[in-house]
Design an enzyme around this catalytic site. Structure first.
Site, mmCIF file in Angstrom:
data_model
loop_
_atom_site.group_PDB
_atom_site.id
_atom_site.type_symbol
_atom_site.label_atom_id
_atom_site.label_comp_id
_atom_site.label_asym_id
_atom_site.label_seq_id
_atom_site.Cartn_x
_atom_site.Cartn_y
_atom_site.Cartn_z
ATOM 1 N N THR A 1 0.858 -1.183 0.000
ATOM 2 C CA THR A 1 0.000 0.000 0.000
ATOM 3 C C THR A 1 0.897 1.236 0.000
ATOM 4 O OG1 THR A 1 -1.662 -1.334 1.116
ATOM 5 C CG2 THR A 1 -2.049 1.023 1.104
ATOM 6 N N HIS A 2 1.928 1.205 -0.821
ATOM 7 C CA HIS A 2 2.851 2.335 -0.922
ATOM 8 C C HIS A 2 2.583 3.065 -2.236
ATOM 9 C CE1 HIS A 2 5.692 -0.326 1.717
ATOM 10 N NE2 HIS A 2 4.601 0.037 2.335
#
Lengths: 590, 244
Positions: free
Chosen positions: A515-516
């Protein structure tokens, strides 16, 4: 029903890590602050109760505490000529929701970027020449330096209580830390975590190759700790329920454990939950924000006027709010004009899964989100790229985040997916697998960007955001190189069998990756190529600041939260010590 | 107006003492939560099928028992409660895709990299898919149903669905197989509170200790066998004197 509320000094959109830190510091400075959070209230004792928190099905599989796509999602395509379709169920990344935001469910890996990461364009051009950079790249400098950001990295690490070992204290290399990191002004607030058996094997393997292993900096605390706000944290118990879970132990750094209890005591702070901001309102000339409009749980539309608007949602949703509000010129990949939505990047990966014999017992359930030994010998520009034909790098880590068996059931390649043979292999393999993984950078490219979707709408009838993204040859080449390095290390650890993988086109939205999500509202020193100035203040609307990884011009080979926290702490100082003297004025003149 | 400050909290606390039966009004005045607002997991209750028809249930029980056959390593999928698990999951928010983005248009030709694009909810997937499978079996095996087939034939049908070699009428067999396989594994390895993983048989198979929550001694003593039995959200059967 529409109504207008009395004006506040500051309105904050999203009460996660940066929203809560900004609120706390600006309340201390005497401002009247309101935060609007579209998700529910969450706290440790009630929502992450130790009796119900370790529930893999509920949190990791059914995604109970995440943003529900029914409320908002985005559309995805790999290439400009494809039709984007909605992400109906989260896969590749998992945006948070509610008070605490992604700071609730993260693993806690808290890095500083390398000094060269902030001046990447200048650095690479100087060392290798402009022609060495990948085709159609949009690599940019950040407009700040590591040295300027260092005090704020230190500040955020102290707020979060990060456990680690310095490798470079004021220019002096420290035994046991990361010798490649930029100079630090102070040691980590707490000592490194304990490490597991596979980390011991990895450390030995790396040292035999003359590499430089060190304990990964961790927001799962090794000891009890009291932060500068007086918040008490407890030592991590290695329960193996970090990522995608709230911590029941007060051990994982989060807004809940580090900031909110102090913030909620402030008489000049208030929060409204289940309040979804739909728009930042502007004066008719579009040069000044007058506040925000939000929709509450009853569906009422409410205007909250404010002198200062701080956009602190998740990176992707910061960008969407700017697009929906008409702040900054939207980016057009056909012409290269415009700035909002450009330079979307992500994270790349390479790995080697190592299968051991029965004599190596990993005990994968005894784990933590940030547990792991890493090395940075192949990150950033720590090695000469000239022979390799790619830019960027990766941190290589042997980690164990969990052994939760719905999702963690490794079997050797060729094993059937069901039946007695599957069962036998599952039983025999579970306790004897480790992964050496590389978390890599992603450069920015002309056709990797965010804009508003022409077809699909959210529940309120507003356009969803459209993501156009693929892994490019540079990242494929880089992660293939990293997977080879991972394989070498895994072989030396004594693996019987090794399976390699790395990022490839087409980027697939289904399997979880990270989730970057970065970029889309990038910072810089030129309004023609950036949305924000060096203080993350909007070039176009100076009383709007945007906090989060949306500011990254491209992504480095690290988790983003440490840098997000540092930029936020820098923003605090800039607002308090400079902006408030001349409110409404740009902090950087063009 | 939901507008919260510390002062309001203190005022609301006093209000709670005087009038304990108006929680909604207090929540609006006080901190942005109410006591016990966070919801505990909804456990599966024993009893009849809640979603499946008797025929559907028989088919699903037969399938989960081939996906996870009973052998010396563990009970089979049926005795582990995998079919009960799926039935109960289908009645909850998972079964209706309540949390997912279900607005159209639904593309007829999505790329694999774009993920699920079906307008069907899991409830509809099971209903349509199991009906199509029943029709296929009747036609291929002289009127027999899937549960009536010999285990070897059942395995042949499942393998055909998995590989896409069997084409069902009106439903994608690969999708049906993938959904049942994923849900069966969820049931076998999820906390027993949801109806599967009976007596933590899935966890015992691999050696997962469940919800113990403190492994500092394991980390401090690497490469040793872990011997303690698992614990679930509801504890262990032998903690309860009346456990059957």
């Amino acid at each position: 029903m529409n109504r207008r509320l009395p004006k506040k000094d500051v309105v904050i959109v999203g009460l996660g890590w940066t929203g809560s830190i900004l609120a706390h510091e600006l309340c201390l400075a005497g401002l009247d602050v309101v935060a609007l959070e579209r998700g529910p209230w969450r706290d440790t004792a009630t929502d992450f109760n130790i009796g119900t928190a370790p529930d893999e099905l509920r949190y990791a599989v059914r995604q109970d505490i995440f943003l529900r796509p029914a409320q908002e999602t985005l559309t995805i395509r790999n290439k400009l000529d494809q039709e984007a379709l909605p992400i109906r169920k989260w896969g590749s990344f998992l945006p948070g929701n509610g008070v605490g935001g992604a700071g609730v469910h993260w693993n806690g890996q808290t890095w500083r970027f390398l000094p060269e990461d902030f001046t990447l364009k200048s650095h690479l051009t100087q060392r290798y020449g402009e022609g060495f950079l990948p085709e159609n790249h949009m690599i940019q400098d950040w407009g700040i330096t590591y040295q300027e950001l260092e005090p704020y990295y230190d500040r955020f690490e102290k707020i979060a209580g990060i456990s680690g070992k310095a490798g470079n204290l004021n220019g002096q290399t420290q035994e046991g830390g990361n010798p490649f990191e930029g100079p630090r002004s102070a040691e980590y607030p707490t000592p490194p975590m304990m490490q597991g058996y596979s980390q011991q094997l990895f450390t030995d393997s790396a040292k035999r190759r003359n590499l430089h292993p060190f304990p990964r900096p961790s927001g799962n605390l090794s000891t009890a700790y009291t932060n500068p706000f007086g918040m008490r944290m407890a030592p991590c118990s290695y329960c193996g329920f970090c990522e995608w879970f709230g911590c029941a132990n007060y051990s994982k750094s989060s807004p809940q454990t580090c900031v909110l209890p102090a913030l909620m005591r402030m008489p000049n702070f208030s929060v409204r939950t289940l309040a979804e901001v739909t728009k930042i309102n502007l004066t008719p000339d579009g040069k000044h924000a007058t506040g925000v409009t939000y929709v509450d749980a009853q569906g009422d539309e409410i205007e909250q006027p404010a002198d200062l608007v701080l956009v602190c949602a998740f990176a992707l949703f910061n960008v969407r709010l700017l697009l929906l509000s008409g702040i900054g010129q939207p980016y057009d990949p056909a012409t290269g004009e415009g700035v909002v939505g450009k330079n979307y990047a992500y994270q790349s990966s390479g790995s080697a899964t190592a299968y051991f014999g029965e004599d190596v017992r990993i005990n994968p359930f005894a784990a933590a989100g940030s547990l792991g030994v890493a090395l940075d010998d192949y990150n950033g520009d720590n090695f000469d790229h000239a022979p390799h034909g790619f830019v960027g790098g990766a941190s290589i880590t042997c980690a164990h985040t969990n052994g939760r068996p719905i999702n963690f059931r490794p079997v050797p390649p060729g094993t059937p997916r069901w039946g007695s043979a599957w069962k036998k292999a599952t039983k025999e393999t579970y306790n004897h697998v480790a992964t050496v993984g590389a978390q890599g950078s992603v450069m920015s490219y002309r056709d990797s960007y965010l804009d508003l979707d022409p077809t699909y709408k959210d529940r309120l009838g507003r356009p969803l955001m459209r993501m156009t993204f693929d892994f490019k040859p540079n990242e494929e080449k880089m992660t293939a190189f990293m997977a080879d390095r991972c394989e070498e290390l895994a072989r030396d650890m004594g693996a019987r069998q090794i399976v390699k993988s790395h990022s490839r086109s087409p980027y697939n939205i289904v399997p979880y990756q990270t989730t970057h999500n970065t970029g889309g509202a990038v910072m810089g020193s030129d309004p023609k190529t950036s949305v924000l100035n060096r203080y993350c203040q909007s070039w176009d609307v100076p009383n709007v600041f945007v906090s989060g990884a949306s500011a990254f011009p491209q992504n480095a080979g690290y988790n983003p939260t440490g840098t997000v926290g540092a930029l936020c702490c820098m923003m605090v100082d800039a607002i308090r010590d400079q902006y408030l003297r001349n409110p409404g004025q740009p902090l950087v003149r063009t | 107006m939901p507008f919260f400050t510390r002062r309001h909290l203190l005022a609301a606390t006093a209000l709670v003492t005087l009038t304990p039966h108006v929680p909604t009004a207090q929540a609006a005045l006080g901190m942005p939560w109410s006591p016990n607002e966070a919801y505990p997991p909804t456990g599966a209750r024993p009893g009849p099928w809640l979603y499946f028809t008797a025929d559907e249930a028989a088919t699903v029980e037969a399938i989960v028992d081939r996906l996870i056959p009973a052998d010396e390593l563990s009970p089979g999928g049926r005795d582990a409660g995998c079919a009960v698990f799926i039935d109960r999951q289908l009645t909850g928010p998972f079964g209706s895709h309540e949390w997912l983005y279900m607005q159209g248009p639904f593309s007829a030709n999505p790329l694999p990299s774009q993920g699920i694009q079906s307008p069907y909810t899991p409830r509809q997937q099971y209903r349509l898919g199991l009906a199509a499978l029943a029709e296929y079996c009747r036609g291929q095996f002289g009127g027999k149903t899937f549960p009536q087939l010999a285990p070897a034939d059942q395995d042949r049908v499942l393998t055909g669905l998995e590989k896409g070699d069997i084409h069902l009428s009106g439903y994608n067999g690969v999708e049906l197989f993938s959904a049942i396989l994923a849900n069966t594994m969820e049931g076998f390895f999820a906390d027993p509170i949801y109806g599967g993983n009976k007596d933590m048989c899935g966890w015992k198979l691999v050696g997962f200790p469940g919800t113990r929550y403190d492994y500092r001694d394991v980390i401090a003593n690497p490469n040793r066998p872990y011997t303690l039995p698992p614990i679930s959200i509801q504890g262990r059967p032998d903690w309860n004197r009346n456990a059957g």
